[in-house]
Design a protein around this motif. Structure first.
Motif, PDB file in Angstrom:
ATOM      1  N   GLY A   3      -4.729  -7.507  11.714  1.00 38.32           N
ATOM      2  CA  GLY A   3      -4.801  -5.915  12.266  1.00 38.32           C
ATOM      3  C   GLY A   3      -4.063  -5.100  11.671  1.00 38.32           C
ATOM      4  O   GLY A   3      -4.297  -3.750  10.657  1.00 38.32           O
ATOM      5  N   ASP A   4      -2.718  -5.238  11.280  1.00 42.23           N
ATOM      6  CA  ASP A   4      -2.137  -4.512  10.590  1.00 42.23           C
ATOM      7  C   ASP A   4      -2.263  -4.630   9.330  1.00 42.23           C
ATOM      8  O   ASP A   4      -1.701  -4.090   9.004  1.00 42.23           O
ATOM      9  CB  ASP A   4      -0.271  -4.858  11.002  1.00 42.23           C
ATOM     10  CG  ASP A   4      -0.421  -4.693  12.959  1.00 42.23           C
ATOM     11  OD1 ASP A   4      -0.850  -4.383  12.986  1.00 42.23           O
ATOM     12  OD2 ASP A   4       1.359  -5.418  13.699  1.00 42.23           O
ATOM     13  N   GLU A   5      -2.581  -5.682   8.774  1.00 39.61           N
ATOM     14  CA  GLU A   5      -2.650  -6.089   7.886  1.00 39.61           C
ATOM     15  C   GLU A   5      -4.131  -5.237   7.091  1.00 39.61           C
ATOM     16  O   GLU A   5      -4.177  -4.172   5.757  1.00 39.61           O
ATOM     17  CB  GLU A   5      -3.137  -7.593   6.982  1.00 39.61           C
ATOM     18  CG  GLU A   5      -1.537  -8.405   7.362  1.00 39.61           C
ATOM     19  CD  GLU A   5      -1.771  -9.543   7.050  1.00 39.61           C
ATOM     20  OE1 GLU A   5      -1.201 -10.378   6.887  1.00 39.61           O
ATOM     21  OE2 GLU A   5      -2.949 -10.065   7.485  1.00 39.61           O
ATOM     22  N   GLN A   6      -4.663  -5.551   8.115  1.00 41.81           N
ATOM     23  CA  GLN A   6      -6.219  -4.084   7.917  1.00 41.81           C
ATOM     24  C   GLN A   6      -5.911  -2.717   7.314  1.00 41.81           C
ATOM     25  O   GLN A   6      -6.033  -1.913   6.694  1.00 41.81           O
ATOM     26  CB  GLN A   6      -7.538  -4.523   8.582  1.00 41.81           C
ATOM     27  CG  GLN A   6      -9.042  -4.079   8.456  1.00 41.81           C
ATOM     28  CD  GLN A   6      -9.357  -4.341   7.310  1.00 41.81           C
ATOM     29  OE1 GLN A   6      -9.347  -5.516   6.936  1.00 41.81           O
ATOM     30  NE2 GLN A   6      -9.262  -3.479   6.443  1.00 41.81           N
ATOM     31  N   ASP A  10      -6.130  -0.664   4.709  1.00 43.98           N
ATOM     32  CA  ASP A  10      -7.604   0.815   5.049  1.00 43.98           C
ATOM     33  C   ASP A  10      -6.765   1.861   4.144  1.00 43.98           C
ATOM     34  O   ASP A  10      -7.128   2.598   3.732  1.00 43.98           O
ATOM     35  CB  ASP A  10      -7.608   0.826   6.303  1.00 43.98           C
ATOM     36  CG  ASP A  10      -8.629  -0.017   6.555  1.00 43.98           C
ATOM     37  OD1 ASP A  10      -8.993  -0.910   5.099  1.00 43.98           O
ATOM     38  OD2 ASP A  10      -9.249  -0.656   7.989  1.00 43.98           O
ATOM     39  N   ALA A  11      -5.100   1.965   4.969  1.00 46.24           N
ATOM     40  CA  ALA A  11      -4.296   3.147   4.291  1.00 46.24           C
ATOM     41  C   ALA A  11      -4.187   3.343   2.910  1.00 46.24           C
ATOM     42  O   ALA A  11      -4.082   4.268   2.604  1.00 46.24           O
ATOM     43  CB  ALA A  11      -2.782   3.664   5.236  1.00 46.24           C
ATOM     44  N   LEU A  12      -4.382   1.958   2.068  1.00 44.73           N
ATOM     45  CA  LEU A  12      -3.366   2.245   0.558  1.00 44.73           C
ATOM     46  C   LEU A  12      -4.797   2.865   0.343  1.00 44.73           C
ATOM     47  O   LEU A  12      -4.595   3.292  -1.105  1.00 44.73           O
ATOM     48  CB  LEU A  12      -3.246   0.223   0.359  1.00 44.73           C
ATOM     49  CG  LEU A  12      -3.352   1.172  -1.501  1.00 44.73           C
ATOM     50  CD1 LEU A  12      -2.093   0.810  -1.477  1.00 44.73           C
ATOM     51  CD2 LEU A  12      -3.314  -0.796  -1.306  1.00 44.73           C
ATOM     52  N   ARG A  13      -6.131   2.081   0.309  1.00 40.64           N
ATOM     53  CA  ARG A  13      -6.916   2.505   0.089  1.00 40.64           C
ATOM     54  C   ARG A  13      -7.646   3.539   0.331  1.00 40.64           C
ATOM     55  O   ARG A  13      -7.597   5.061  -1.251  1.00 40.64           O
ATOM     56  CB  ARG A  13      -8.430   1.446   0.668  1.00 40.64           C
ATOM     57  CG  ARG A  13     -10.094   2.197  -0.134  1.00 40.64           C
ATOM     58  CD  ARG A  13      -9.966   1.464  -1.320  1.00 40.64           C
ATOM     59  NE  ARG A  13     -11.255   2.172  -2.375  1.00 40.64           N
ATOM     60  CZ  ARG A  13     -11.374   3.335  -3.928  1.00 40.64           C
ATOM     61  NH1 ARG A  13     -10.379   2.825  -4.505  1.00 40.64           N
ATOM     62  NH2 ARG A  13     -12.651   2.813  -3.957  1.00 40.64           N
ATOM     63  N   THR A  14      -7.369   4.876   1.634  1.00 35.92           N
ATOM     64  CA  THR A  14      -7.004   6.166   1.380  1.00 35.92           C
ATOM     65  C   THR A  14      -6.448   6.426   0.462  1.00 35.92           C
ATOM     66  O   THR A  14      -6.509   8.538  -0.082  1.00 35.92           O
ATOM     67  CB  THR A  14      -7.102   6.051   3.182  1.00 35.92           C
ATOM     68  OG1 THR A  14      -7.339   5.686   3.898  1.00 35.92           O
ATOM     69  CG2 THR A  14      -7.418   8.101   3.270  1.00 35.92           C
TER      70      THR A  14
END
Length: 471
Positions: A3-6, A10-14
């Motif tokens: 979950g933390d990696e996902q 997501d944060a990096l992609r954002t």
């Protein structure tokens, strides 16, 4: 992936998306700023051309700006009036607010921010005051939205402006105006700019009248509910009566069901009241004297509506058009047709929809009706002035042997009629009403009569289509 990696992914992609959006906004801002600079250069060229006409008439001195705006507008497929305003605004932005323009070009501001800054400083009298205003506003503009910037810019402009509020209002009131903007689905917007007291007074009066309508509706609903209660009580007390009494009661129930209640919202009521008063009332101040028989109150609104005969017959459900500007809903078209004192029949080509003729004989009047049906609006590219408000221009001047017939005539509004003769635009008319324009620059443009959309009858209901044809 945990979950933390996902979440981190997501944060990096954002962050990547935000960065790309920022980069694209900077590219767009730079392009818009350069277009503004180009428009400012066009305005400078116009000023040079105007200065060379120092001894010319006022109308001749207007032609360089109007012709330049027309060339840019035709190329961009927009209104030349709009471009003419943009040229002035661009020159003012680039020359009087250079720091703001540079921040725009660098992507630190958007077009909306620039407009707020320039509009906010429009009333400042000289360069020194504008520079102080721009310095104070610019730093804040780069940290906030254009909407939030507006109130701050107004406060800063007020602080730096040596002209009093009363003096500014006396000048601003000269710009009061009313305009119309066409929307979709047979709707349009009526806008007005005027003194705040009067405008708010109009809105308050409409609101008070709307509340009175709502109050009357509540009373009607309450009285209807009370009558229903009384009817139900009487019905319960008359259960053992004869059938004649019951029939009478049923008659009362049907009458109660016919009561009409006002389901409109307050906004809808305000709009209906405004339009009703504007179309039917008489101004309290009438300075026309003997010029207009019956005064201003005798003047009635005139509109030109084109309605396919199949729409009036109910076999199609569209096609009505107002002055070539916007669609009209079928119900309104039928009401207008029912109250019209007469009609002009327009015959269209069954394949292409081109106007072929109108059903009238008197030469001059018939030609005008034919041209109004064919051209619909001013034929200068991008102009939407209704043909009925235009001049009938000879493509080949009558004084030079041009004939007064539909192949040599067309609708030109006063503005573009003047531009054609005074600014060096030439026009050649081809069969079918196609016009070929040559601008003073040598560039060529074409304009065709507005296309007509053809409507086919609606198919019969399935139950009728299934019936065998009679012999």
């Amino acid at each position: 992936m945990t979950g933390d990696e996902q979440r981190e992914a997501d944060a990096l992609r954002t962050r990547e998306i935000v960065a790309e959006a920022r980069r694209l906004r900077e590219v767009i801002a730079a392009a818009e700023a350069e277009l503004e600079r180009t428009h400012a250069e066009a305005y400078e060229l116009v000023q040079e051309q105007t200065d060379r006409l120092r001894d010319a008439s006022t109308r001749e001195r207007e032609m360089p700006l109007r012709s330049m705006a027309a060339e840019l507008a035709v190329d961009a497929r927009v209104s030349d009036r709009t471009v003419q305003s943009r040229l002035f605004e661009a020159h003012r932005t680039v020359t009087q607010y250079s720091a703001t323009w540079e921040a725009w070009r660098d992507g630190r501001l958007s077009r909306a921010h620039v407009r707020v800054i320039v509009d906010g400083g429009a009333g400042l009298p000289d360069g020194e005051v504008r520079a102080a205003y721009e310095h104070d506003v610019l730093a804040y503009a780069e940290t906030t939205s254009a909407a939030r910037l507006r109130s701050y810019a107004e406060q800063v402009a007020e602080k730096h402006n040596p002209v009093t509020m009363q003096e500014r209002h006396d000048e601003a009131v000269q710009s009061r105006r009313v305009w119309v903007e066409d929307l979709s689905d047979g709707m349009s917007m009526l806008g007005a700019i005027g003194p705040s007291v009067e405008v708010h007074g109009v809105y308050d009066r409409l609101t008070r009248q709307g509340k009175a309508v709502k109050a009357a509706d509540r009373i009607a609903r309450r009285e209807a509910a009370e009558r229903e209660i009384e009817r139900e009580a009487a019905e319960r007390g008359a259960e053992d009566r004869e059938i004649e009494g019951e029939a009478a009661t049923r008659g009362e129930r049907e009458a109660v069901g016919e009561v009409w209640f006002d389901q409109r919202t307050m906004d809808q009521i305000r709009t209906d009241l405004l339009l009703d008063m504007m179309l039917t009332s008489t101004p309290s101040v009438d300075a026309t004297g003997d010029v207009v028989e019956g005064g201003l109150g005798a003047i009635r609104a005139h509109v030109q509506v084109t309605v396919p005969a199949t729409s009036l017959a109910g076999t199609t459900t569209g096609g009505a058009e107002l002055d070539g500007k916007c669609a009209v809903d079928p119900d309104t078209a039928k009401i207008l047709a029912g109250n019209a004192p007469g009609f002009d029949r327009v015959f269209l080509d069954p394949i292409g929809g081109a106007v072929l003729a109108v059903d009238r004989r008197h030469a001059t009047a018939a030609q005008k009706r034919y041209l109004m049906a064919r051209d619909v609006r001013c034929r200068f590219p991008g102009c939407r002035r209704p043909a009925r408000e235009c001049d009938w221009d000879h493509r080949v001047d009558y004084a030079l042997g041009g004939r007064t017939d539909v192949e040599n005539l067309g609708a030109f509004c006063k503005r573009h009629h003047t531009l054609k003769h005074a600014a060096g635009w030439t026009v050649v008319q081809h069969p079918g009403g196609r016009l070929q324009f040559t601008a003073p620059s040598g560039l060529e443009y074409t304009d065709d009569p507005p296309p007509r959309v053809m409507f086919t009858p609606d198919p019969p209901p399935p139950e009728l289509a299934a019936e065998p044809a009679p012999f």
